[in-house]
Motif scaffolding. Structure first.
Motif, PDB file in Angstrom:
ATOM      1  N   ARG A 109     -18.198   3.581 -20.916  1.00 25.58           N
ATOM      2  CA  ARG A 109     -16.536   3.700 -21.072  1.00 25.58           C
ATOM      3  C   ARG A 109     -15.608   4.548 -20.609  1.00 25.58           C
ATOM      4  O   ARG A 109     -14.707   4.468 -20.821  1.00 25.58           O
ATOM      5  CB  ARG A 109     -17.436   5.169 -22.353  1.00 25.58           C
ATOM      6  N   LEU A 110     -16.453   4.440 -18.985  1.00 24.85           N
ATOM      7  CA  LEU A 110     -16.048   5.064 -18.199  1.00 24.85           C
ATOM      8  C   LEU A 110     -14.784   4.362 -17.037  1.00 24.85           C
ATOM      9  O   LEU A 110     -13.923   4.756 -16.993  1.00 24.85           O
ATOM     10  CB  LEU A 110     -17.194   6.542 -17.167  1.00 24.85           C
ATOM     11  N   ARG A 111     -15.573   2.977 -17.178  1.00 19.68           N
ATOM     12  CA  ARG A 111     -14.925   2.014 -16.702  1.00 19.68           C
ATOM     13  C   ARG A 111     -13.944   1.343 -17.535  1.00 19.68           C
ATOM     14  O   ARG A 111     -12.539   1.463 -17.034  1.00 19.68           O
ATOM     15  CB  ARG A 111     -15.985   0.855 -16.382  1.00 19.68           C
ATOM     16  N   ARG A 112     -13.691   1.833 -18.746  1.00 23.14           N
ATOM     17  CA  ARG A 112     -12.312   1.292 -19.631  1.00 23.14           C
ATOM     18  C   ARG A 112     -11.723   2.681 -20.095  1.00 23.14           C
ATOM     19  O   ARG A 112     -11.048   2.125 -20.560  1.00 23.14           O
ATOM     20  CB  ARG A 112     -13.384   1.467 -21.585  1.00 23.14           C
ATOM     21  N   SER A 113     -12.138   3.483 -19.351  1.00 25.65           N
ATOM     22  CA  SER A 113     -11.355   4.613 -19.430  1.00 25.65           C
ATOM     23  C   SER A 113      -9.759   4.669 -18.621  1.00 25.65           C
ATOM     24  O   SER A 113     -10.053   3.673 -17.456  1.00 25.65           O
ATOM     25  CB  SER A 113     -12.061   6.454 -19.031  1.00 25.65           C
ATOM     26  N   ARG A 114      -8.567   5.239 -19.026  1.00 24.02           N
ATOM     27  CA  ARG A 114      -7.283   4.600 -18.475  1.00 24.02           C
ATOM     28  C   ARG A 114      -7.896   5.694 -16.968  1.00 24.02           C
ATOM     29  O   ARG A 114      -7.327   5.161 -15.923  1.00 24.02           O
ATOM     30  CB  ARG A 114      -6.313   6.260 -19.026  1.00 24.02           C
ATOM     31  N   ALA A 115      -8.271   6.769 -16.546  1.00 26.30           N
ATOM     32  CA  ALA A 115      -8.639   7.084 -15.462  1.00 26.30           C
ATOM     33  C   ALA A 115      -9.404   6.871 -14.453  1.00 26.30           C
ATOM     34  O   ALA A 115      -9.403   6.392 -13.477  1.00 26.30           O
ATOM     35  CB  ALA A 115      -9.364   8.428 -15.564  1.00 26.30           C
ATOM     36  N   TRP A 116     -10.330   6.089 -14.998  1.00 28.57           N
ATOM     37  CA  TRP A 116     -11.324   4.456 -14.165  1.00 28.57           C
ATOM     38  C   TRP A 116     -10.484   3.827 -13.463  1.00 28.57           C
ATOM     39  O   TRP A 116     -10.721   3.406 -12.244  1.00 28.57           O
ATOM     40  CB  TRP A 116     -12.384   4.080 -15.174  1.00 28.57           C
ATOM     41  N   ARG A 117      -8.845   3.437 -14.622  1.00 28.95           N
ATOM     42  CA  ARG A 117      -7.659   2.497 -14.221  1.00 28.95           C
ATOM     43  C   ARG A 117      -7.308   3.190 -12.788  1.00 28.95           C
ATOM     44  O   ARG A 117      -7.128   2.116 -11.361  1.00 28.95           O
ATOM     45  CB  ARG A 117      -7.451   2.046 -15.096  1.00 28.95           C
ATOM     46  N   LEU A 118      -7.052   4.161 -12.808  1.00 27.58           N
ATOM     47  CA  LEU A 118      -6.071   4.351 -12.076  1.00 27.58           C
ATOM     48  C   LEU A 118      -7.019   5.037 -10.932  1.00 27.58           C
ATOM     49  O   LEU A 118      -6.067   4.572  -9.927  1.00 27.58           O
ATOM     50  CB  LEU A 118      -5.457   6.186 -12.976  1.00 27.58           C
ATOM     51  N   ILE A 119      -8.190   5.845 -10.192  1.00 25.45           N
ATOM     52  CA  ILE A 119      -8.895   5.524 -10.026  1.00 25.45           C
ATOM     53  C   ILE A 119      -8.739   4.693  -8.712  1.00 25.45           C
ATOM     54  O   ILE A 119      -9.180   4.605  -7.570  1.00 25.45           O
ATOM     55  CB  ILE A 119     -10.274   6.467  -9.991  1.00 25.45           C
ATOM     56  N   THR A 120      -9.703   3.566  -9.568  1.00 18.72           N
ATOM     57  CA  THR A 120      -9.721   2.235  -9.191  1.00 18.72           C
ATOM     58  C   THR A 120      -8.564   1.414  -8.337  1.00 18.72           C
ATOM     59  O   THR A 120      -8.448   1.277  -6.779  1.00 18.72           O
ATOM     60  CB  THR A 120     -10.220   0.956  -9.803  1.00 18.72           C
ATOM     61  N   ALA A 121      -7.143   1.382  -8.993  1.00 19.93           N
ATOM     62  CA  ALA A 121      -6.317   1.232  -7.927  1.00 19.93           C
ATOM     63  C   ALA A 121      -6.409   1.740  -6.958  1.00 19.93           C
ATOM     64  O   ALA A 121      -4.405   1.518  -5.831  1.00 19.93           O
ATOM     65  CB  ALA A 121      -5.134   1.477  -8.752  1.00 19.93           C
ATOM     66  N   TYR A 122      -5.801   3.132  -7.131  1.00 19.21           N
ATOM     67  CA  TYR A 122      -5.963   4.620  -5.931  1.00 19.21           C
ATOM     68  C   TYR A 122      -6.508   3.955  -4.659  1.00 19.21           C
ATOM     69  O   TYR A 122      -6.178   3.379  -3.293  1.00 19.21           O
ATOM     70  CB  TYR A 122      -5.978   5.839  -6.586  1.00 19.21           C
ATOM     71  N   ARG A 123      -7.838   3.334  -4.894  1.00 20.67           N
ATOM     72  CA  ARG A 123      -8.527   3.156  -3.922  1.00 20.67           C
ATOM     73  C   ARG A 123      -8.034   1.663  -2.925  1.00 20.67           C
ATOM     74  O   ARG A 123      -8.359   2.088  -2.201  1.00 20.67           O
ATOM     75  CB  ARG A 123      -9.928   3.269  -4.348  1.00 20.67           C
ATOM     76  N   ARG A 124      -7.440   0.963  -4.161  1.00 18.58           N
ATOM     77  CA  ARG A 124      -6.997  -0.630  -3.867  1.00 18.58           C
ATOM     78  C   ARG A 124      -6.146  -0.485  -2.719  1.00 18.58           C
ATOM     79  O   ARG A 124      -6.040  -0.918  -1.952  1.00 18.58           O
ATOM     80  CB  ARG A 124      -6.839  -1.253  -4.630  1.00 18.58           C
TER      81      ARG A 124
ATOM     82  N   SER B 261      -5.927  -0.726   1.243  1.00 18.04           N
ATOM     83  CA  SER B 261      -5.091  -1.587   1.989  1.00 18.04           C
ATOM     84  C   SER B 261      -4.607  -1.824   2.433  1.00 18.04           C
ATOM     85  O   SER B 261      -4.075  -1.872   3.686  1.00 18.04           O
ATOM     86  CB  SER B 261      -4.469  -2.673   0.539  1.00 18.04           C
ATOM     87  N   SER B 262      -3.825  -0.152   2.072  1.00 17.51           N
ATOM     88  CA  SER B 262      -2.864   0.075   3.456  1.00 17.51           C
ATOM     89  C   SER B 262      -3.292   0.328   4.599  1.00 17.51           C
ATOM     90  O   SER B 262      -3.089   0.509   6.289  1.00 17.51           O
ATOM     91  CB  SER B 262      -2.152   1.351   3.165  1.00 17.51           C
ATOM     92  N   VAL B 263      -4.520   1.211   4.215  1.00 21.92           N
ATOM     93  CA  VAL B 263      -5.185   1.193   5.971  1.00 21.92           C
ATOM     94  C   VAL B 263      -6.114  -0.207   7.099  1.00 21.92           C
ATOM     95  O   VAL B 263      -5.801  -0.237   8.162  1.00 21.92           O
ATOM     96  CB  VAL B 263      -6.900   1.768   5.551  1.00 21.92           C
ATOM     97  N   ARG B 264      -6.269  -0.850   6.170  1.00 16.42           N
ATOM     98  CA  ARG B 264      -6.060  -2.335   6.974  1.00 16.42           C
ATOM     99  C   ARG B 264      -5.149  -3.029   7.406  1.00 16.42           C
ATOM    100  O   ARG B 264      -5.147  -4.132   8.038  1.00 16.42           O
ATOM    101  CB  ARG B 264      -6.867  -3.734   5.620  1.00 16.42           C
ATOM    102  N   GLU B 265      -4.187  -2.868   6.920  1.00 14.71           N
ATOM    103  CA  GLU B 265      -2.888  -3.449   7.735  1.00 14.71           C
ATOM    104  C   GLU B 265      -2.256  -2.587   8.899  1.00 14.71           C
ATOM    105  O   GLU B 265      -1.328  -3.125   9.393  1.00 14.71           O
ATOM    106  CB  GLU B 265      -1.767  -3.966   6.732  1.00 14.71           C
ATOM    107  N   ALA B 266      -2.776  -1.339   8.911  1.00 18.08           N
ATOM    108  CA  ALA B 266      -1.700  -0.408   9.729  1.00 18.08           C
ATOM    109  C   ALA B 266      -1.903  -1.007  11.455  1.00 18.08           C
ATOM    110  O   ALA B 266      -3.381  -1.463  11.394  1.00 18.08           O
ATOM    111  CB  ALA B 266      -1.942   0.473   9.437  1.00 18.08           C
ATOM    112  N   PRO B 267      -1.035  -1.342  12.304  1.00 19.19           N
ATOM    113  CA  PRO B 267      -1.237  -1.121  13.774  1.00 19.19           C
ATOM    114  C   PRO B 267      -1.863  -1.209  14.681  1.00 19.19           C
ATOM    115  O   PRO B 267      -1.478   0.358  14.477  1.00 19.19           O
ATOM    116  CB  PRO B 267       0.558  -2.074  14.577  1.00 19.19           C
ATOM    117  N   PRO B 268      -2.653  -1.589  15.459  1.00 21.45           N
ATOM    118  CA  PRO B 268      -3.694  -0.710  16.015  1.00 21.45           C
ATOM    119  C   PRO B 268      -2.891   0.013  17.214  1.00 21.45           C
ATOM    120  O   PRO B 268      -1.904  -0.493  17.540  1.00 21.45           O
ATOM    121  CB  PRO B 268      -4.305  -0.842  17.068  1.00 21.45           C
TER     122      PRO B 268
END
Length: 342
Positions: free
Chosen positions: A292-307, A311-318
């Motif tokens: 039920r948590l995975r199907r909720s909107r809050a879970w989708r927002l949290i998952t999108a935020y984490r992605r 992804s921004s952390v991996r693309e920053a120059p050293p």
């Protein structure tokens, strides 16, 4: 009361009734005078006195005679007046006048006295002409004889003697040996088997016919040995049965203990099964909650935020780094590029 005790009690009761039925009865004004030889505590003597006989009980054991006298003191006066007890030896019957009794009882006496011939001679002397003698002896090998035979029976010189217990001797009687002992002095009118006993009724002879004596015939001796052997086998089988019964009882107790332990294990298994089912139910609830948590909107927002964040952390120059010469002095590390020290 054990089964053996009940059997012995039944034997004694039947024997007493048989003796009473075969003794001559008193008539009004003419009581029968009876000698109860080996009277013990006087059970038969009291029964005879209650029916009107005049009884004299004789036993060699003073304690038994004293007990019989005490019991006689509790009887009614007329019955107590007809019975008396004396300490005496059946081999001689000292003090008993000749031809003073109309009848005599010798129950379980001839098999245990030292010399049964002397006892019969004493009875013949004290009985009146044509008087009645009623007697019983153990028939063949019985429990009482076996108990004595285990002690010294194998050492007895006489094949009919099966053992000694202090001054007592027990003999084995069959029809032939009993007739050979009694017939010279008394004419046997009846001889019957009464359970484990030979019971007889005899009449006093005016003159002895032959010499009385105790002896087993060759056939009786062979039968006695065979009977002893069979009783020995029976005793072994009884001991084996007792051992098997003990083993059965032990196995029964062990089986009951195992059944109890099995019941405990079954109860424990049932409890663990119920616990497992409870945990499986809780696990299913947690899985449903996660779904039920995975199907909720809050879970989708949290998952999108984490992605986005990862992804921004991996693309920053050293960050730029200046090489530092290893081993140079500190002043060289602080010098600007393109500048030399004087």
């Amino acid at each position: 009361m054990t089964a053996a005790s009940r059997i012995r009690a039944g034997d004694d009761r039947d024997r007493l009734h048989w003796l009473l039925d075969h003794l001559p009865a008193s008539r009004p004004g003419r009581p029968v005078s009876v000698l109860d030889l080996g009277c013990a505590e006087g059970e038969l003597s009291f029964l005879l006195a209650e029916r009107g006989d005049k009884v004299t009980g004789v036993d060699r054991d003073p304690r038994l005679v004293a007990e019989a006298r005490r019991h006689a003191g509790r009887l009614s006066a007329d019955v107590a007046a007809r019975v008396g007890f004396e300490v005496g030896d059946g081999h001689a019957l000292d003090g008993v006048p000749d031809e003073s009794f109309d009848a005599a009882v010798a129950g379980e006496i001839l098999d245990r006295v030292g010399d049964p011939v002397q006892v019969l001679e004493a009875l013949h002397r004290t009985l009146r002409p044509a008087a009645t003698l009623v007697f019983t002896v153990p028939y063949g090998v019985n429990e009482a004889v076996l108990r004595l035979a285990h002690a010294v029976g194998d050492h007895a010189e006489d094949p009919g003697d099966t053992g000694e217990d202090e001054a007592e001797r027990r003999r084995v009687f069959y029809h032939g040996s009993l007739r050979h002992l009694v017939e010279p002095l008394f004419e046997i009118r009846e001889l019957t088997v009464l359970r484990h006993h030979l019971a007889g009724v005899a009449v006093r002879r005016d003159e002895p016919r032959g010499t009385p004596g105790f002896a087993l015939s060759r056939a009786e001796t062979a039968f006695l040995q065979r009977e002893r052997h069979l009783h020995g086998e029976i005793a072994e089988l009884r001991a084996l049965c007792a051992e098997l019964s003990d083993r059965e009882a032990t196995l029964t107790r062990a089986g009951q203990e195992l059944l109890g332990r099995n019941a405990q294990l079954r109860a424990e298994a049932t409890r663990l099964l119920q616990r497992m089912r409870h945990l499986e139910g809780r696990l299913a609830e947690y899985r449903e909650l996660i779904a039920r948590l995975r199907r909720s909107r809050a879970w989708r927002l949290i998952t999108a935020y984490r992605r986005v964040r990862y992804s921004s952390v991996r693309e920053a120059p050293p960050a730029a780094q200046h090489p530092v010469a290893i081993g140079s002095p500190p002043s060289a590390r602080r010098a600007l590029p393109g500048r030399t020290e004087p």
